[in-house]
Structure formats: structure tokens, C-alpha cells
Write a protein that holds these residues in place. Structure first.
Motif, mmCIF file in Angstrom:
data_model
loop_
_atom_site.group_PDB
_atom_site.id
_atom_site.type_symbol
_atom_site.label_atom_id
_atom_site.label_comp_id
_atom_site.label_asym_id
_atom_site.label_seq_id
_atom_site.Cartn_x
_atom_site.Cartn_y
_atom_site.Cartn_z
ATOM 1 N N GLU A 165 0.801 -1.426 0.023
ATOM 2 C CA GLU A 165 -0.171 -0.024 -0.114
ATOM 3 C C GLU A 165 0.823 1.328 0.011
ATOM 4 O O GLU A 165 0.632 2.196 -0.606
ATOM 5 N N HIS A 166 1.992 1.133 0.640
ATOM 6 C CA HIS A 166 2.793 2.455 0.574
ATOM 7 C C HIS A 166 3.430 2.599 -0.950
ATOM 8 O O HIS A 166 3.697 3.838 -1.169
ATOM 9 N N LEU A 167 3.766 1.404 -1.600
ATOM 10 C CA LEU A 167 4.191 1.426 -2.849
ATOM 11 C C LEU A 167 3.302 2.039 -3.732
ATOM 12 O O LEU A 167 3.238 3.104 -4.461
ATOM 13 N N THR A 168 1.777 1.841 -3.432
ATOM 14 C CA THR A 168 0.442 2.284 -4.143
ATOM 15 C C THR A 168 0.566 3.773 -4.081
ATOM 16 O O THR A 168 0.501 4.747 -5.091
ATOM 17 N N ASP A 169 0.757 4.278 -2.669
ATOM 18 C CA ASP A 169 1.004 5.767 -2.458
ATOM 19 C C ASP A 169 1.796 6.382 -3.372
ATOM 20 O O ASP A 169 1.722 7.299 -4.124
ATOM 21 N N LEU A 170 3.070 5.607 -3.224
ATOM 22 C CA LEU A 170 4.205 6.438 -4.142
ATOM 23 C C LEU A 170 3.899 6.513 -5.627
ATOM 24 O O LEU A 170 4.336 7.457 -6.229
#
Length: 258
Positions: free
Chosen positions: A156-161
Motif C-alpha cells: 500500500e505504501h508503494l501504491t501511494d508512491l
């Protein structure tokens, strides 16, 4: 030697994570998501038009505009209104810190995708746009067969990025933390405060990622600063200074500005 000093926005590991995953995105995203052609999308006139619509029609219109900015106009996806946020209790005085993630979901259905959203998001179109950018980032990542450089716990952090990579960093940063004081005369003059966190990267992490986007595009911060909350605009200036002292050649050669 690490290029940043001790008083930096992010610690060394977090900075390295962002740079490494940004490099991965530059390598693996489809050609129609040309980073060099990606605009910084801002919550200002000229970027989104409601066309006087309301409800589901407004949601579909804004969603289509987000898709266009993401370079995903032809990607098949169904947008569905689903669920509502809990009503405020008359006994509510304060709401503890909650990480609510995003008020939307992403799923695949054969060759198409389904994205749902909380209809109350339309009360604040900024948050609806932010949510749609995040869910479309999920869709984009789902089409990438390459192995992730981050672990599953940080998907999910990668999705934000990725949403920042697509130009929505200012939207995400402004939505990451919201504080509200309220008074409800209809509930016997009940009053109190609440705050919520949205998304997975913190405000500061999103600001740093936005600075990386701007640095690789060779742009200054003026427009972004004018659209960010004041304390985030200050952080953006600091992030740009830190990145200006760093070696980003491995990322620069992957952009199409060369």
C-alpha cells in the motif's frame, strides 16, 4: 557517505526506500505512462471540472478526469458507489487517531477492474480525487509482472508512491492528515474535535516523494507550494534542498528528459 545531513526530513532507510522504488517504477511502468509527460496535478482551477454534476454522475466525471491524467483512459474499469461513512454520535466528544486508509477498493474482474468509493467522499471532491488516484495506482501496479522491490507489507505504501509518480503528490499530502473542530446545534450543541489519517505514507513522506517528482522533472516548487498546506510547503522546500545535494543520476537516466 550518505548525501543528507542529520537534520533531514526522512531517515536514511526511508529515503533509500523511496529512491529505490521510484527507480523501479521508472523501469517497469507501461510506455503509455511516460513519466516525462506526466503533469503535477493540483487542486486549483483548470485541473478538474465538475460540469455542474452531482452524485454518481459527478463521481464518474471526476474519475474519468483522474484516469486521463494517469494515462489510463482506455483501461477498462467499472466505478461503483458503495457504503457510507459512520454517522457522528451525539455523545462524541473526541475521536482517537485512526488510520482509515482510503475510502475505496480495487479488484479485478477478468480483464477489467472494479473500483468502489464511499459516496460521502463527494462532499470533499479533493478527497475523492485522492482516493481515485490511489485506486488507479493499484490498477497500474496490478498490470506490472515484474517482481516488486518492496515486500508485501509495504504494497500500500508503494501504491501511494505510485500515485505521487502519476502526479498526485500534492493531493495525497494535503489529504494525509485532517483535523476538524465541530459544533452540532441539532444535537444539543454537541461539540468536539476529530482527526484522521488517510493513506499509508505520512505527510512528510508524501512531500518528499513530491519533491523527488519535481526534481526529476526539473521544476521549481512555486505551484506546488501555493497548493500545499503551509507547513507542508515548508517541508517541500527542505526536501528540494536535500535532493539537490544528492546523486540521482541512476534515476535521471531512466527518465525521458535526457
Amino acid at each position: 557517505m550518505w548525501p543528507f545531513g542529520n537534520n533531514t526530513l526522512l531517515d536514511a532507510d526511508t529515503t533509500a526506500w523511496q529512491l529505490g522504488n521510484f527507480e523501479w517504477l521508472l523501469k517497469v511502468l507501461p510506455a503509455n505512462n511516460d513519466f516525462a509527460a506526466t503533469r503535477l496535478i493540483l487542486p486549483r482551477p483548470g485541473f478538474f471540472d465538475s460540469h455542474g454534476l452531482k452524485g454518481d454522475d459527478l463521481a464518474q466525471s471526476l474519475f474519468d478526469q483522474v484516469k486521463a491524467y494517469c494515462g489510463m483512459v482506455d483501461w477498462p474499469v467499472e466505478l461503483i458507489s458503495e457504503g457510507t461513512a459512520p454517522k457522528r454520535s451525539r455523545d462524541l466528544i473526541q475521536v482517537p487517531d485512526r488510520n482509515l486508509g482510503f475510502s475505496g477498493t480495487f479488484a479485478t474482474d477478468g480483464n477489467a477492474a472494479i473500483i468502489t468509493y464511499d459516496p460521502t467522499l463527494l462532499d470533499t471532491p479533493h478527497d475523492f480525487i485522492t482516493t481515485m488516484a490511489h485506486e488507479l495506482a493499484h490498477y497500474l501496479l496490478a498490470a506490472v509482472p515484474d517482481e516488486r522491490v518492496c515486500d508485501d507489507a509495504h504494497e500500500e505504501h508503494l501504491t501511494d508512491l505510485t500515485a505521487v509518480f502519476l502526479g498526485f503528490g500534492v493531493f495525497l499530502a494535503n489529504s494525509a492528515f485532517n483535523f476538524e473542530q465541530w459544533r452540532d446545534e441539532g444535537l444539543g450543541a454537541s461539540q468536539g474535535w476529530s482527526y484522521k489519517r488517510s493513506g499509508y505514507l505520512s505527510e512528510t513522506e508524501l512531500v518528499f516523494a513530491t519533491a523527488l517528482f519535481l526534481t526529476l522533472h526539473g521544476k521549481d516548487t512555486a505551484e506546488a507550494e501555493a497548493s500545499l498546506k503551509p507547513h507542508l510547503a515548508k517541508q517541500l522546500r527542505q526536501a528540494m534542498k536535500e535532493l539537490g545535494r544528492s546523486d540521482l543520476n541512476n534515476l535521471r537516466v531512466l527518465t525521458r528528459f535526457q
